[in-house]
Write a protein that holds these residues in place. Structure first.
Motif, PDB file in Angstrom:
ATOM      1  N   UNK A 153      -5.938 -10.992  -4.076  1.00 43.60           N
ATOM      2  CA  UNK A 153      -5.706 -12.428  -4.828  1.00 43.60           C
ATOM      3  C   UNK A 153      -4.363 -12.248  -5.725  1.00 43.60           C
ATOM      4  N   UNK A 154      -3.740 -11.232  -5.458  1.00 54.45           N
ATOM      5  CA  UNK A 154      -2.419 -11.209  -6.160  1.00 54.45           C
ATOM      6  C   UNK A 154      -1.417 -10.183  -5.385  1.00 54.45           C
ATOM      7  N   UNK A 155      -0.100 -10.604  -5.484  1.00 49.77           N
ATOM      8  CA  UNK A 155       1.009  -9.825  -4.690  1.00 49.77           C
ATOM      9  C   UNK A 155       0.952  -8.264  -4.935  1.00 49.77           C
ATOM     10  N   UNK A 156       0.461  -7.985  -5.992  1.00 48.70           N
ATOM     11  CA  UNK A 156       0.133  -6.684  -6.498  1.00 48.70           C
ATOM     12  C   UNK A 156      -1.043  -5.941  -5.798  1.00 48.70           C
ATOM     13  N   UNK A 157      -2.106  -6.742  -5.825  1.00 51.22           N
ATOM     14  CA  UNK A 157      -3.172  -6.372  -4.822  1.00 51.22           C
ATOM     15  C   UNK A 157      -2.880  -6.133  -3.422  1.00 51.22           C
ATOM     16  N   UNK A 158      -2.211  -7.059  -2.766  1.00 49.53           N
ATOM     17  CA  UNK A 158      -1.778  -6.938  -1.453  1.00 49.53           C
ATOM     18  C   UNK A 158      -0.966  -5.624  -1.086  1.00 49.53           C
ATOM     19  N   UNK A 159      -0.009  -5.253  -2.125  1.00 51.87           N
ATOM     20  CA  UNK A 159       0.687  -4.121  -1.870  1.00 51.87           C
ATOM     21  C   UNK A 159      -0.040  -2.900  -2.181  1.00 51.87           C
ATOM     22  N   UNK A 160      -0.915  -2.822  -3.258  1.00 53.98           N
ATOM     23  CA  UNK A 160      -2.033  -1.832  -3.375  1.00 53.98           C
ATOM     24  C   UNK A 160      -2.562  -1.581  -2.270  1.00 53.98           C
TER      25      UNK A 160
END
Length: 161
Positions: free
Chosen positions: A135-142
Motif C-alpha cells: 500500500x506504499x512504496x515503503x511497504x513494497x521495499x520492505x
C-alpha cells in the motif's frame, strides 16, 4: 490528551489501509487474530518499547494455489484469509501488513519481526514463495528486502500508490 502507542497504531492502520471503506480487505479483530493463531502462532508479531506496541507485523501462511488466485484478482484479501485451510502444509507466505510508528521507522523493526516469524513458520511449512499487496512504496521495499533475506521469490499484487 496524548494517544497511547496502541491507539496510534490503530489510527495508522485506519489511515494506511482504510479497511472500513474497503470490505475486500481483512479487518483484523479478535476473531481474526484467533484464526491467525490457529493457522500458525507466529502469524502476528509486535515490538513493544516498554510503553506498548510500536510495530505490528501480520503474515498469513497459505497455499500457492490461493496465492495465485489472489495475485490474479480472482479472490480478495478477506477471501484469501477465509479460504486458507487449517492444519495443512503451507507453501506460500502472504506479507499481509506491517505498521510502525513514525519515530521507530528505519530501525529494522519490520525486517526483524518478519524474518523471525518467517523462520519459525518455515520450520513447520515448506514455504516456496512470498507475496504482497503493498500500500506504499515503503511497504513494497520492505517486502522485497524480507523476501530476499528469506530467500523466497516475491510476487506482487498491483496497487497504485
Amino acid at each position: 490528551m496524548t494517544l497511547s502507542n496502541f491507539e496510534r497504531l490503530v489510527q495508522l492502520a485506519d489511515e494506511v489501509f482504510a479497511v472500513k471503506r474497503d470490505p475486500s480487505q481483512l479487518d483484523v479483530n479478535p476473531e481474526v487474530l484467533e484464526q491467525l493463531q490457529a493457522l500458525h502462532p507466529a502469524t502476528v508479531s509486535a515490538f513493544d518499547d516498554g510503553n506498548g506496541p510500536v510495530a505490528w507485523v501480520l503474515l498469513i501462511p497459505t497455499t500457492l494455489e490461493l496465492m495465485n488466485r489472489f495475485l490474479d484478482n480472482q479472490i480478495s484479501e478477506k477471501e484469501l484469509f477465509n479460504l486458507t485451510p487449517l492444519n495443512i502444509q503451507y507453501d506460500a507466505i502472504y506479507l499481509c501488513s506491517a505498521l510502525v510508528l513514525e519515530e521507530y521507522r528505519r530501525k529494522g523493526i519490520t525486517k526483524n519481526l518478519a524474518m523471525s516469524a518467517i523462520e519459525i513458520i518455515h520450520k513447520d511449512h515448506p514455504l516456496k514463495a512470498a507475496f504482497v499487496w503493498a500500500f506504499s512504496p515503503e511497504g513494497d521495499l520492505a517486502a522485497e528486502t524480507i523476501a530476499q533475506l528469506a530467500e523466497l521469490p516475491l510476487y506482487k499484487r498491483v496497487k497504485s500508490f
